[in-house]
Design a protein around this motif. Sequence first.
Motif, PDB file in Angstrom:
ATOM      1  N   TRP A 104       0.810  -1.214   0.000  1.00 51.54           N
ATOM      2  CA  TRP A 104       0.000   0.000   0.000  1.00 51.54           C
ATOM      3  C   TRP A 104       0.849   1.272   0.000  1.00 51.54           C
ATOM      4  O   TRP A 104       0.704   2.117  -0.866  1.00 51.54           O
ATOM      5  CB  TRP A 104      -0.951   0.015   1.207  1.00 51.54           C
ATOM      6  CG  TRP A 104      -1.843   1.210   1.198  1.00 51.54           C
ATOM      7  CD1 TRP A 104      -2.996   1.353   0.494  1.00 51.54           C
ATOM      8  CD2 TRP A 104      -1.626   2.455   1.874  1.00 51.54           C
ATOM      9  NE1 TRP A 104      -3.520   2.623   0.698  1.00 51.54           N
ATOM     10  CE2 TRP A 104      -2.689   3.315   1.543  1.00 51.54           C
ATOM     11  CE3 TRP A 104      -0.631   2.929   2.719  1.00 51.54           C
ATOM     12  CZ2 TRP A 104      -2.791   4.614   2.023  1.00 51.54           C
ATOM     13  CZ3 TRP A 104      -0.725   4.220   3.211  1.00 51.54           C
ATOM     14  CH2 TRP A 104      -1.810   5.049   2.859  1.00 51.54           C
ATOM     15  N   GLY A 105       1.736   1.387   0.949  1.00 55.08           N
ATOM     16  CA  GLY A 105       2.499   2.626   1.105  1.00 55.08           C
ATOM     17  C   GLY A 105       3.310   3.025  -0.101  1.00 55.08           C
ATOM     18  O   GLY A 105       3.330   4.190  -0.498  1.00 55.08           O
ATOM     19  N   ILE A 106       3.977   2.068  -0.718  1.00 59.02           N
ATOM     20  CA  ILE A 106       4.865   2.366  -1.851  1.00 59.02           C
ATOM     21  C   ILE A 106       4.125   3.062  -2.987  1.00 59.02           C
ATOM     22  O   ILE A 106       4.718   3.816  -3.754  1.00 59.02           O
ATOM     23  CB  ILE A 106       5.575   1.076  -2.350  1.00 59.02           C
ATOM     24  CG1 ILE A 106       6.727   1.400  -3.304  1.00 59.02           C
ATOM     25  CG2 ILE A 106       4.595   0.124  -3.005  1.00 59.02           C
ATOM     26  CD1 ILE A 106       7.901   2.078  -2.674  1.00 59.02           C
ATOM     27  N   LYS A 107       2.816   2.861  -3.070  1.00 58.15           N
ATOM     28  CA  LYS A 107       2.021   3.491  -4.127  1.00 58.15           C
ATOM     29  C   LYS A 107       2.037   5.015  -4.046  1.00 58.15           C
ATOM     30  O   LYS A 107       1.654   5.690  -5.003  1.00 58.15           O
ATOM     31  CB  LYS A 107       0.566   3.012  -4.056  1.00 58.15           C
ATOM     32  CG  LYS A 107       0.386   1.549  -4.347  1.00 58.15           C
ATOM     33  CD  LYS A 107      -1.062   1.148  -4.170  1.00 58.15           C
ATOM     34  CE  LYS A 107      -1.242  -0.343  -4.357  1.00 58.15           C
ATOM     35  NZ  LYS A 107      -2.634  -0.752  -4.141  1.00 58.15           N
ATOM     36  N   TYR A 108       2.449   5.549  -2.893  1.00 58.68           N
ATOM     37  CA  TYR A 108       2.429   6.996  -2.693  1.00 58.68           C
ATOM     38  C   TYR A 108       3.823   7.590  -2.523  1.00 58.68           C
ATOM     39  O   TYR A 108       3.959   8.765  -2.205  1.00 58.68           O
ATOM     40  CB  TYR A 108       1.558   7.325  -1.475  1.00 58.68           C
ATOM     41  CG  TYR A 108       0.124   6.913  -1.683  1.00 58.68           C
ATOM     42  CD1 TYR A 108      -0.765   7.769  -2.328  1.00 58.68           C
ATOM     43  CD2 TYR A 108      -0.324   5.662  -1.292  1.00 58.68           C
ATOM     44  CE1 TYR A 108      -2.083   7.385  -2.558  1.00 58.68           C
ATOM     45  CE2 TYR A 108      -1.633   5.272  -1.505  1.00 58.68           C
ATOM     46  CZ  TYR A 108      -2.498   6.133  -2.145  1.00 58.68           C
ATOM     47  OH  TYR A 108      -3.798   5.751  -2.379  1.00 58.68           O
ATOM     48  N   TRP A 109       4.871   6.810  -2.736  1.00 55.06           N
ATOM     49  CA  TRP A 109       6.236   7.285  -2.526  1.00 55.06           C
ATOM     50  C   TRP A 109       6.945   7.635  -3.834  1.00 55.06           C
ATOM     51  O   TRP A 109       8.158   7.789  -3.873  1.00 55.06           O
ATOM     52  CB  TRP A 109       7.025   6.262  -1.720  1.00 55.06           C
ATOM     53  CG  TRP A 109       6.694   6.339  -0.254  1.00 55.06           C
ATOM     54  CD1 TRP A 109       5.466   6.198   0.323  1.00 55.06           C
ATOM     55  CD2 TRP A 109       7.591   6.599   0.817  1.00 55.06           C
ATOM     56  NE1 TRP A 109       5.544   6.341   1.681  1.00 55.06           N
ATOM     57  CE2 TRP A 109       6.848   6.578   2.016  1.00 55.06           C
ATOM     58  CE3 TRP A 109       8.965   6.827   0.889  1.00 55.06           C
ATOM     59  CZ2 TRP A 109       7.426   6.810   3.251  1.00 55.06           C
ATOM     60  CZ3 TRP A 109       9.540   7.036   2.121  1.00 55.06           C
ATOM     61  CH2 TRP A 109       8.775   7.032   3.287  1.00 55.06           C
ATOM     62  N   SER A 110       6.183   7.765  -4.908  1.00 54.24           N
ATOM     63  CA  SER A 110       6.685   8.264  -6.179  1.00 54.24           C
ATOM     64  C   SER A 110       5.467   8.820  -6.925  1.00 54.24           C
ATOM     65  O   SER A 110       4.346   8.730  -6.441  1.00 54.24           O
ATOM     66  CB  SER A 110       7.391   7.158  -6.979  1.00 54.24           C
ATOM     67  OG  SER A 110       6.498   6.125  -7.296  1.00 54.24           O
ATOM     68  N   LYS A 111       5.711   9.400  -8.075  1.00 55.34           N
ATOM     69  CA  LYS A 111       4.609  10.028  -8.812  1.00 55.34           C
ATOM     70  C   LYS A 111       3.772   8.975  -9.548  1.00 55.34           C
ATOM     71  O   LYS A 111       3.710   8.926 -10.765  1.00 55.34           O
ATOM     72  CB  LYS A 111       5.150  11.080  -9.777  1.00 55.34           C
ATOM     73  CG  LYS A 111       5.563  12.352  -9.081  1.00 55.34           C
ATOM     74  CD  LYS A 111       5.864  13.452 -10.075  1.00 55.34           C
ATOM     75  CE  LYS A 111       6.123  14.761  -9.365  1.00 55.34           C
ATOM     76  NZ  LYS A 111       6.582  15.786 -10.296  1.00 55.34           N
ATOM     77  N   THR A 112       3.114   8.173  -8.740  1.00 53.27           N
ATOM     78  CA  THR A 112       2.235   7.125  -9.256  1.00 53.27           C
ATOM     79  C   THR A 112       0.863   7.723  -9.571  1.00 53.27           C
ATOM     80  O   THR A 112       0.543   8.834  -9.115  1.00 53.27           O
ATOM     81  CB  THR A 112       2.055   6.028  -8.199  1.00 53.27           C
ATOM     82  OG1 THR A 112       1.475   6.635  -7.035  1.00 53.27           O
ATOM     83  CG2 THR A 112       3.383   5.359  -7.854  1.00 53.27           C
ATOM     84  N   PRO A 113       0.028   6.994 -10.303  1.00 53.90           N
ATOM     85  CA  PRO A 113      -1.342   7.477 -10.517  1.00 53.90           C
ATOM     86  C   PRO A 113      -2.073   7.740  -9.192  1.00 53.90           C
ATOM     87  O   PRO A 113      -2.835   8.701  -9.078  1.00 53.90           O
ATOM     88  CB  PRO A 113      -1.995   6.354 -11.316  1.00 53.90           C
ATOM     89  CG  PRO A 113      -0.866   5.672 -12.023  1.00 53.90           C
ATOM     90  CD  PRO A 113       0.315   5.787 -11.079  1.00 53.90           C
ATOM     91  N   GLU A 114      -1.835   6.895  -8.167  1.00 55.89           N
ATOM     92  CA  GLU A 114      -2.499   7.067  -6.871  1.00 55.89           C
ATOM     93  C   GLU A 114      -2.086   8.383  -6.207  1.00 55.89           C
ATOM     94  O   GLU A 114      -2.925   9.119  -5.684  1.00 55.89           O
ATOM     95  CB  GLU A 114      -2.152   5.893  -5.927  1.00 55.89           C
ATOM     96  CG  GLU A 114      -2.748   4.569  -6.357  1.00 55.89           C
ATOM     97  CD  GLU A 114      -1.871   3.761  -7.318  1.00 55.89           C
ATOM     98  OE1 GLU A 114      -2.189   2.592  -7.535  1.00 55.89           O
ATOM     99  OE2 GLU A 114      -0.874   4.296  -7.854  1.00 55.89           O
ATOM    100  N   LEU A 115      -0.786   8.681  -6.238  1.00 55.06           N
ATOM    101  CA  LEU A 115      -0.316   9.929  -5.620  1.00 55.06           C
ATOM    102  C   LEU A 115      -0.828  11.141  -6.390  1.00 55.06           C
ATOM    103  O   LEU A 115      -1.285  12.121  -5.793  1.00 55.06           O
ATOM    104  CB  LEU A 115       1.211   9.981  -5.535  1.00 55.06           C
ATOM    105  CG  LEU A 115       1.681  11.279  -4.883  1.00 55.06           C
ATOM    106  CD1 LEU A 115       1.885  11.090  -3.398  1.00 55.06           C
ATOM    107  CD2 LEU A 115       2.919  11.812  -5.534  1.00 55.06           C
TER     108      LEU A 115
END
Length: 178
Positions: free
Chosen positions: A158-169
């Motif tokens: 879950w967390g890694i999805k927000y630690w780069s410019k992902t679609p989720e972030l």
Amino acid sequence: MNTIKVNNREFNVIKLLGKGKGGYSYLVTDGRREYVVKQIHHEPCEYYQFGDKIQSEINDYKKLEAAEINIPKMLDVDKENERILKEYVDGDTIYDIVLKDEMKKQYVEQVKDMCSKLYALHMNIDYFPTNFIVNDDKLWYIDFECNDYMEEWNFENWGIKYWSKTPELLKYYNEHKE
């Protein structure tokens, strides 16, 4: 709000640092040092259930302190007014670092080091990047929330999805930009 009290100590409010699902965090000063005061709120949160928020903060702080990850010190608790005084860790959040394209591999390595300590204790923290500050290239978890380990909510799933410019972030950014 110009001032805020924690027990019998009065602090001048410098600014609102942010609002989380459990409270508002303010940067404050006593004229000598800067601190953070977290004021617990009771606004509804559709995806999280709370019990006694102030006691949960105290209990979670003790668990995180025992896990030996970098967290600010809890300096005082005003149970009656549901306020926590904690050490202020100056720096940019991982969220801001990602948005400025200044992310370093070592920050992810440091959070994974935190994970190894936490997973061994069957714990997760809130890996959302606004909960992490970098100060002198050292990563700090500035929230005190922790939960029983669930694979679905670990850093890798879950967390890694927000630690780069992902679609989720980027979706989160677009929904919350001012």
